[in-house]
Motif scaffolding. Structure first.
Motif, PDB file in Angstrom:
ATOM      1  N   TYR B  25       0.839  -1.198   0.000  1.00 58.80           N
ATOM      2  CA  TYR B  25       0.000   0.000   0.000  1.00 58.80           C
ATOM      3  C   TYR B  25       0.869   1.240   0.000  1.00 58.80           C
ATOM      4  O   TYR B  25       2.066   1.192   0.317  1.00 58.80           O
ATOM      5  N   SER B  26       0.271   2.330  -0.363  1.00 57.03           N
ATOM      6  CA  SER B  26       0.890   3.633  -0.142  1.00 57.03           C
ATOM      7  C   SER B  26      -0.172   4.532   0.473  1.00 57.03           C
ATOM      8  O   SER B  26      -1.342   4.492   0.080  1.00 57.03           O
ATOM      9  N   SER B  27       0.265   5.298   1.444  1.00 55.03           N
ATOM     10  CA  SER B  27      -0.668   6.182   2.122  1.00 55.03           C
ATOM     11  C   SER B  27       0.128   7.317   2.752  1.00 55.03           C
ATOM     12  O   SER B  27       1.191   7.089   3.329  1.00 55.03           O
ATOM     13  N   SER B  28      -0.393   8.515   2.674  1.00 61.48           N
ATOM     14  CA  SER B  28       0.294   9.676   3.240  1.00 61.48           C
ATOM     15  C   SER B  28       0.027   9.822   4.730  1.00 61.48           C
ATOM     16  O   SER B  28       0.668  10.622   5.404  1.00 61.48           O
ATOM     17  N   VAL B  29      -0.891   9.048   5.246  1.00 61.23           N
ATOM     18  CA  VAL B  29      -1.205   9.085   6.678  1.00 61.23           C
ATOM     19  C   VAL B  29      -1.241   7.636   7.168  1.00 61.23           C
ATOM     20  O   VAL B  29      -1.314   6.700   6.368  1.00 61.23           O
ATOM     21  N   PRO B  30      -1.133   7.440   8.486  1.00 58.22           N
ATOM     22  CA  PRO B  30      -1.238   6.067   8.997  1.00 58.22           C
ATOM     23  C   PRO B  30      -2.502   5.406   8.485  1.00 58.22           C
ATOM     24  O   PRO B  30      -3.594   5.955   8.626  1.00 58.22           O
ATOM     25  N   PRO B  31      -2.359   4.248   7.874  1.00 62.38           N
ATOM     26  CA  PRO B  31      -3.509   3.647   7.208  1.00 62.38           C
ATOM     27  C   PRO B  31      -4.321   2.720   8.093  1.00 62.38           C
ATOM     28  O   PRO B  31      -3.828   2.187   9.085  1.00 62.38           O
ATOM     29  N   TYR B  32      -5.571   2.552   7.711  1.00 59.61           N
ATOM     30  CA  TYR B  32      -6.325   1.393   8.154  1.00 59.61           C
ATOM     31  C   TYR B  32      -6.323   0.443   6.954  1.00 59.61           C
ATOM     32  O   TYR B  32      -6.506   0.881   5.819  1.00 59.61           O
ATOM     33  N   LEU B  33      -6.126  -0.834   7.197  1.00 59.87           N
ATOM     34  CA  LEU B  33      -5.996  -1.797   6.114  1.00 59.87           C
ATOM     35  C   LEU B  33      -6.974  -2.944   6.307  1.00 59.87           C
ATOM     36  O   LEU B  33      -7.229  -3.359   7.453  1.00 59.87           O
TER      37      LEU B  33
END
Lengths: 115, 115
Positions: B25-33
């Motif tokens: 994944y890529s995310s600019s903020v802490p992700p929920y997955l």
């Protein structure tokens, strides 16, 4: 407790016809979503409604309109169907309030064919 | 913006063998997955979710996934495949957009279990 329900399950339209896909949830969720699923492309967001009275465009909104009728119901309308809109359509709902883990709950889908 | 890549659109394993489905994944903020499973002609069902608590997450049907921030991965595993595990699996990342949580899905991995 039925969760998320969608009607109809199947639909065949001719190019240029219109129709409305219905979605209802009984989990008292604030947010509702419409996706389309095409082979090899996962699910793509068409429109969503963060809460009753609000709607916003997703990734692929062109050719669609939505109505958040009340907290339970969120409909998707195709005004003039095109063959490119042949797809499986899923409605989902989630709770966004504090403490929630934001998973979405999905309906069984509507299989739409436009000829 | 966030995105999800699922490596391998089709994976085949023998019954009783290890199942490994990959998700980055890529995310600019802490992700929920999330991992969802879709059986033929059905909607999506939540398998498991990561929401910043334990990095090893256990889900239903014996599946688990490990969040690795350094590798931006959230791979799905099951020690021993069963015929009933044959389905399509979707990895998704959630981020806040306005007042709603949107899910971005990977393109899916079709799992075949061979007798």
């Amino acid at each position: 407790n039925a969760g998320v329900t969608q009607t109809p399950k199947f639909q065949v339209l001719k190019t240029g016809q219109s129709m409305t896909l219905q979605c209802a949830q009984d989990m008292n969720h604030n947010s509702m979503y419409w996706y389309r699923q095409d082979p090899g492309m996962g699910l793509r967001l068409i429109y969503y409604s963060a809460s009753e009275g609000t709607t916003d465009k997703g990734e692929v909104p062109n050719g669609y309109n939505v109505s958040r009728l009340n907290k339970r119901e969120f409909s998707l309308r195709l005004e003039s169907a095109a063959p490119s809109q042949t797809s499986v359509y899923f409605c989902a709902s989630s709770e966004v309030s504090g403490g929630g883990s934001y998973e979405q709950y999905f309906g069984p889908g509507t299989r739409l064919t436009v000829t | 913006a966030q995105s999800v890549t699922q490596l391998g659109s089709h994976v085949s394993v023998s019954e009783g063998a290890l199942v490994l489905l990959r998700c980055n994944y890529s995310s600019s903020v802490p992700p929920y997955l999330f991992w969802y499973v879709q059986y033929p002609n059905q909607g999506l069902q939540l398998l498991l979710k990561y929401t910043s608590a334990a990095t090893l997450v256990k889900g239903i049907n014996g599946f688990e996934a490990e969040f690795k921030k350094s590798e931006t991965s959230f791979h799905l595993t099951k020690p021993s495949a069963h015929m009933s595990d044959a389905a399509e699996y979707f990895c998704a990342v959630s981020a806040l957009s306005g007042s709603a949580r949107q899910l971005t899905f990977g393109s899916g991995t079709q799992l075949t279990v061979l007798p």
